[in-house]
Design a protein around this motif. Structure first.
Motif, mmCIF file in Angstrom:
data_model
loop_
_atom_site.group_PDB
_atom_site.id
_atom_site.type_symbol
_atom_site.label_atom_id
_atom_site.label_comp_id
_atom_site.label_asym_id
_atom_site.label_seq_id
_atom_site.Cartn_x
_atom_site.Cartn_y
_atom_site.Cartn_z
ATOM 1 N N GLU B 22 -0.649 4.494 -44.981
ATOM 2 C CA GLU B 22 -0.520 5.089 -43.674
ATOM 3 C C GLU B 22 -1.486 4.501 -42.658
ATOM 4 O OE1 GLU B 22 -1.324 8.508 -45.602
ATOM 5 O OE2 GLU B 22 0.718 8.906 -46.218
ATOM 6 N N GLY B 23 -1.660 3.217 -42.689
ATOM 7 C CA GLY B 23 -2.517 2.595 -41.700
ATOM 8 C C GLY B 23 -1.743 2.289 -40.442
ATOM 9 N N HIS B 24 -2.425 1.689 -39.512
ATOM 10 C CA HIS B 24 -1.738 1.190 -38.334
ATOM 11 C C HIS B 24 -1.084 -0.120 -38.730
ATOM 12 C CE1 HIS B 24 -4.088 3.421 -34.963
ATOM 13 N NE2 HIS B 24 -3.662 4.217 -35.892
ATOM 14 N N VAL B 45 -3.055 -2.974 -36.613
ATOM 15 C CA VAL B 45 -3.699 -2.805 -35.311
ATOM 16 C C VAL B 45 -5.175 -3.138 -35.461
ATOM 17 C CG1 VAL B 45 -4.433 -1.082 -33.625
ATOM 18 C CG2 VAL B 45 -2.087 -1.104 -34.442
#
Lengths: 150, 497
Positions: B22-24, B45
């Motif tokens: 669930e990262g950018h 990101v």
């Protein structure tokens, strides 16, 4: 009643650390409650709940129409899903379900205080003005809860 | 999702962010006119301003600041940073300090790898990649392996945290490293406490190997998934080895093997810039490190490509074995099944991770039994500032470098951090593309296929910096379909917007 208040966030990542600032404010004023500042989510967050009757989480949130500094109260029933922005974890709801099933003593009550944030992509110890203004408001909300047992 | 995407017959598929990662981060898949994969990229990101944030601070603060970069790998940052700072002050940590740092790092490995195996990879291998998404999570895993297993997972993670807390001051954000060693050692009582916990962890390591054997290796479908061609790349590998070429996490030389398993180069961490260069792509904030002397020849594998991979499988591939008995047995078995070294099957990363759980537990037990582990000689006091320092360790997800420059007063002037996921950046792109090529044909894209693409990505256990939380709904998988003018003509999500 054993209560834990957790400030969640990264204190060097701009507004992301707002929850930790709220905890620092509360710590000065309230005794007999455990406070902690953590930069974790998912499983690791839920594993901290072990042994408590009540847990209050203060965290940075970013919603689509959110206004920076706005305080939003979430519960396990109305939270859509709290995703830790860490690639190495599971979402909060799954983690909480895991905790309920496998951790001996989990809290009966979990309150989540979300503070809408703005700047979160740049390393900085300072918060943006609107978010900073929300700190005493969030602290007051939690203090009333802790003192009144509401 | 599949039908809608297929009907639109358009050329770009965007998976963002990646479920359970669930990262950018997002994955872009570009299709050609026929609806087959032309290119696939994963992007993150960028978090800006870290170097600026650090400049002007006393360099010895770095071991306490850098764990804040990432909520996933705070401990390895603390260790690599501690080693870099030792060098800036031209002082080596004492033997006891080194052992305690290593033990804390091993405890972090346990904690991290357990989460990956049971909560992240487990859903694919224990519940099945095609299972209902509602079941494909850690609850589903524990439903299969039993409630007692769930309790063991909780206990083993708690002990791993406790060991880090005893040694490094705090479990999540360690604070004990100082130039020349650590602030305080451990007492005889703490030694006893760690000894007891390490016994449990060794048993847990055995249990995890058995679980992997019973559930994954005895299931033909899963073995085929690991050994199949979907995620296979013949790349170079990088990892740290001890003087006997066994896998090492805290200290050793960096060894690189070529796709045939031959040693390509062995070097000290301090020389990393002589061997690693970084390629820049306009579509990615994250750079693509490659072997400098091989050169960058694009997103291709093979002996002539400078692309190398790190993380558990790479570490095992570059080594001649594991330094502890049970882990070494498991190591031998893995290469027997996979048909020798190096193993190029990306999903074998999960197997290597389980072997490293065993190794970490055995290594903690070994280190805590050393006579000098309770010694008070935990710090050599620095007497001068040398000015520049490099520290490297193996983080659970691969080789991690910290490089600092300081002025005569020990004030940081410049910092360069090369993280494990950065090292794997090109490899991850290779895997995503290959999986997509095999699994997306003629515009046919369905949820199961997308999950298979993500499995390629997840195998690396990639890690991006921590940021805030978002509230998008359920699994934040989003597919955007673009027309040939790059206009979004369809947005399909797993969550309400």
């Amino acid at each position: 009643m054993k209560t834990l208040v957790l400030g969640v966030g990264n204190p060097i990542l701009g507004d992301d650390g707002v929850g930790i600032h709220v905890i620092r404010e509360l710590r000065k004023k309230i005794k007999d409650v455990d406070f902690d500042e953590v930069s974790v989510s998912g499983l690791e967050l839920v594993e901290l709940f072990r042994g408590y009757d009540k847990v209050i989480i203060v965290d940075a949130i970013k919603t689509k129409q959110g206004i920076p500094g706005e305080i939003r109260e979430l519960t396990l029933d109305n939270i859509p899903t709290l995703h830790g922005i860490t690639p190495h974890d599971v979402d909060f709801k799954t983690a909480f379900e895991y905790g309920k099933r496998f951790i001996d003593k989990m809290p009966d009550e979990v309150r989540i205080i979300g503070i809408e944030v703005d700047k979160i992509n740049e390393f900085d110890e300072k918060l943006s003005a609107k978010v900073s203004e929300s700190i005493p408001k969030a602290a007051k909300l939690i203090k009333e809860d802790l003192l009144n047992g509401s | 999702m599949s039908e809608k995407t297929a009907k639109n017959n358009k050329r770009e598929i965007l998976i963002s962010p990646v479920t359970r990662l669930e990262g950018h981060a997002k994955i872009d898949i570009f299709l050609n006119e026929e609806g087959n994969v032309q290119d696939a990229y994963f992007q993150v990101v960028e978090l800006r301003g870290f170097e600026k944030f650090c400049q002007g601070r006393p360099v010895e603060e770095m071991p306490r600041i850098t764990p804040r970069i990432c909520g996933v790998c705070p401990n390895p940052h603390h260790m690599a940073s501690g080693k870099a700072v030792d060098m800036v002050f031209s002082v080596e940590a004492t033997e006891t300090a080194k052992k305690l740092r290593e033990m804390s790092l091993c405890a972090h490995y346990m904690h991290s790898h357990i989460a990956h195996f049971y909560a992240l990879a487990g859903p694919d291998f224990v519940v099945g990649p095609d299972a209902d998404p509602a079941q494909r999570n850690i609850i589903g895993v524990i439903d299969r392996v039993g409630v007692e297993a769930g309790k063991k997972v909780i206990q083993a993670r708690a002990y791993s945290q406790k060991i880090q807390e005893i040694i490094s001051g705090r479990a999540t954000h360690p604070i004990n490293n100082l130039p020349g060693g650590i602030a305080r050692g451990i007492s005889a009582d703490q030694r006893k406490e760690i000894e007891n916990m390490s016994d449990y962890l060794v048993d847990f390591g055995k249990f995890t190997l058995e679980t992997f054997e019973d559930i994954v290796l005895k299931n033909k479908k899963y073995v085929e998934l690991i050994t199949g061609d979907y995620y296979r790349h013949e790349t170079h590998y990088m990892g740290t080895v001890d003087e006997k070429n066994n896998v090492a996490f805290y200290e050793g030389n960096i060894r690189v093997v070529d796709p045939k398993g031959r040693e390509y180069v062995k070097f000290k961490g301090v020389d990393y810039l002589k061997h690693i260069a970084e390629h820049v792509e306009p579509w990615s904030y994250l750079k693509f490190p490659y072997l400098k002397n091989k050169g960058w020849s694009g997103f291709v594998d093979g002996v002539d490509s400078g692309i190398y991979r790190v993380a558990p499988l790479a570490r095992l591939n570059v080594a001649d074995g594991m330094a502890t008995p049970l882990a070494n047995q498991a190591y031998e078995k893995m290469y027997d099944v996979l048909g020798g070294k190096p193993a190029h099957e990306t999903l074998a990363m999960n197997w290597a991770r389980v072997i490293e759980i065993m190794y970490s537990a055995e290594r903690i037990a070994e280190l805590i039994s050393k006579p000098d582990i309770t010694s008070r000689d935990v710090r050599n006091i620095p007497t001068r500032v040398a000015g520049e320092g490099v520290g490297h360790v193996e983080a659970p997800r691969g080789t991690l470098f910290h490089h600092y420059w300081a002025d005569d007063e020990g004030i940081l002037t410049k910092a360069n951090i090369l993280v494990a996921t950065g090292n794997n950046n090109a490899g991850i792109c290779l895997s995503v593309k290959k999986a997509a090529e095999k699994l997306i044909k003629n515009f046919k894209v369905d949820q199961g296929i997308l999950n298979m693409v993500e499995m390629a990505f997840r195998a690396y256990d990639p890690c991006f910096a921590c940021a805030t939380h978002t509230l998008p709904g359920n699994l934040p998988l989003q597919v955007k379909v673009f027309d040939s003018d790059k206009k979004v003509i369809k947005k399909i999500s797993r969550f309400e917007q």
